[in-house]
Design a protein around this motif. Structure first.
Motif, PDB file in Angstrom:
ATOM      1  N   GLY A  50      81.944  -2.900 -27.274  1.00 58.70           N
ATOM      2  CA  GLY A  50      81.865  -1.804 -28.248  1.00 58.70           C
ATOM      3  C   GLY A  50      83.084  -1.789 -29.148  1.00 58.70           C
ATOM      4  O   GLY A  50      82.978  -1.650 -30.374  1.00 58.70           O
ATOM      5  N   THR A  57      82.803  -4.578 -31.559  1.00 58.19           N
ATOM      6  CA  THR A  57      81.724  -4.324 -32.524  1.00 58.19           C
ATOM      7  C   THR A  57      82.241  -3.497 -33.687  1.00 58.19           C
ATOM      8  O   THR A  57      82.030  -3.834 -34.856  1.00 58.19           O
ATOM      9  N   LEU A 105      78.102 -10.742 -30.169  1.00 53.21           N
ATOM     10  CA  LEU A 105      77.985  -9.369 -29.655  1.00 53.21           C
ATOM     11  C   LEU A 105      76.534  -8.887 -29.709  1.00 53.21           C
ATOM     12  O   LEU A 105      76.069  -8.176 -28.811  1.00 53.21           O
ATOM     13  N   GLN A 106      75.805  -9.293 -30.740  1.00 52.43           N
ATOM     14  CA  GLN A 106      74.370  -8.950 -30.801  1.00 52.43           C
ATOM     15  C   GLN A 106      73.638  -9.537 -29.592  1.00 52.43           C
ATOM     16  O   GLN A 106      72.809  -8.876 -28.968  1.00 52.43           O
ATOM     17  N   PHE A 141      74.482  -7.420 -26.465  1.00 49.85           N
ATOM     18  CA  PHE A 141      73.802  -6.121 -26.409  1.00 49.85           C
ATOM     19  C   PHE A 141      72.282  -6.309 -26.287  1.00 49.85           C
ATOM     20  O   PHE A 141      71.619  -5.523 -25.619  1.00 49.85           O
ATOM     21  N   ASP A 142      71.744  -7.353 -26.905  1.00 49.61           N
ATOM     22  CA  ASP A 142      70.316  -7.662 -26.710  1.00 49.61           C
ATOM     23  C   ASP A 142      70.022  -7.891 -25.224  1.00 49.61           C
ATOM     24  O   ASP A 142      69.008  -7.421 -24.689  1.00 49.61           O
ATOM     25  N   ARG A 148      67.272   0.862 -25.615  1.00 51.43           N
ATOM     26  CA  ARG A 148      68.324   0.917 -26.643  1.00 51.43           C
ATOM     27  C   ARG A 148      69.029   2.274 -26.637  1.00 51.43           C
ATOM     28  O   ARG A 148      70.247   2.361 -26.791  1.00 51.43           O
ATOM     29  N   VAL A 196      71.429   2.525 -23.673  1.00 52.30           N
ATOM     30  CA  VAL A 196      72.662   1.759 -23.895  1.00 52.30           C
ATOM     31  C   VAL A 196      73.507   2.415 -24.993  1.00 52.30           C
ATOM     32  O   VAL A 196      74.749   2.445 -24.914  1.00 52.30           O
ATOM     33  N   ALA A 197      72.858   2.978 -26.009  1.00 47.45           N
ATOM     34  CA  ALA A 197      73.590   3.692 -27.072  1.00 47.45           C
ATOM     35  C   ALA A 197      74.319   4.896 -26.502  1.00 47.45           C
ATOM     36  O   ALA A 197      75.474   5.168 -26.837  1.00 47.45           O
ATOM     37  N   GLU A 238      77.377   3.642 -24.698  1.00 44.00           N
ATOM     38  CA  GLU A 238      78.470   3.288 -25.614  1.00 44.00           C
ATOM     39  C   GLU A 238      79.109   4.536 -26.224  1.00 44.00           C
ATOM     40  O   GLU A 238      80.323   4.603 -26.395  1.00 44.00           O
TER      41      GLU A 238
END
Lengths: 206, 206
Positions: free
Chosen positions: A110, A113, A127-128, A131-132, A161, A164-165, A168
């Motif tokens: 994070g 990012t 980083l994508q 997180f994917d 998503r 996970v959001a 973060e």
């Protein structure tokens, strides 16, 4: 300089600590080598650039975290219990970091990012991918919970998503307030986001 | 150099753009002055340090955003509609930023939290005050919604923190994937986090 394999590990370890403490941009190669106790020449033997080092730090950190996440999210425990354990382990990890360096350093991915993703495409892409992968792992657990009729979502990917959001976002606050208790609501919030069929008192803000 | 008031505004404006694009650590005073088109001497006339400039950038950005948030969250609309409008305005703002500079730059306060909060106490304190104020504003709206029996939370402050955390987490992903559509689930997620008494199809993942 010790054996070359030692030097590489020392550079990676020093770089990870420094990046967690102070970010990527603020660091110079000379400072990293000094902290690692290796001559600057050995840096360029192992890494062609500071960006290459950052990618190696990201990869090494993810290798460890992926192993932890896999162990937790693929366990034999009930699906929702695995998610709860993931949050507990995250909170414990941030608490251990705080105890060792005096401050909550947050999520390396994070942090990078928000600091770096707009500046280097190689780091953004890596980083994508991470997180994917995290979202995919959480999605699998939500899909299992859905099959057991324990949650109420129609798009498990979108729900993963959001989980996970939330993770973060709360880690961001734990870092800002230097307080790992900020992570305690993660479990109740996850249940709320998933429309989990649990008693009302487990829902957000309860 | 133009009038001193112009020079200060030019420095602030250039610094905000550069910080949004590249973060704080990567910038030097000389680069900021060059982008602002003012001589370096005038920088130290207005700001005693780069940190003082960062605090001024934060304050100016928050003054504008606070006005926006106040207008939306204190409007005559129904409480939950005000929250929906807040997310819509956030998404529109990120989209406008993406159109003007080619990339989603995210939330200035979130970016600086992850980059800087562990490094300077003055910036950490200022960012805490701003997020406290955001949470307080969202809390007021949730409290109104609760009085109307439209949501089901027992701790409105904790619920407000979770809503703002979800916002920061999704903005992080919008930046990482350079895609403002990542912000679209905010409204459904907010309803889920608040245990809002709305039709099932509005819940997360639907």
């Amino acid at each position: 300089m010790g054996r070359t394999s030692d030097a590489k590990e020392k550079i990676l370890s020093a770089a990870q600590s420094l990046i967690e403490l102070r970010g990527y941009s603020a660091l110079g190669v000379a400072e990293i080598c000094k902290a690692a106790g290796v001559p600057k020449g050995s840096f360029y033997y192992f890494f062609e650039s500071k960006e290459a080092l950052a990618l190696a730090v990201i990869d090494e950190h993810w290798a460890g975290q992926k192993q932890d996440w896999t162990g937790i999210l693929n366990s034999d425990a009930q699906p929702l219990d695995r998610l709860r354990q993931l949050f507990e382990v995250t909170e414990a990890g941030q608490r251990a970091g705080q105890q060792s360096c005096g401050t909550v350093s947050g999520c390396l991915f994070g942090n990078l990012t928000l600091e770096m993703s707009n500046q280097t495409e190689a780091i953004r892409t890596r980083l994508q991918e991470i997180f994917d992968a995290q979202v995919e792992m959480v999605d699998s657990v939500i899909t299992e919970a859905l099959a057991r009729d324990e949650v109420a979502v129609t798009d498990t990917r979108e729900a993963a998503r959001s989980v996970v959001a939330q993770l973060e976002g709360q880690v961001l606050f734990a870092k800002l307030y230097n307080n790992t208790h900020r992570l305690s609501p993660l479990w109740a919030n996850c249940l709320a986001l998933l429309g989990a069929r649990v008693p009302q008192e487990a829902l957000a803000g309860s």
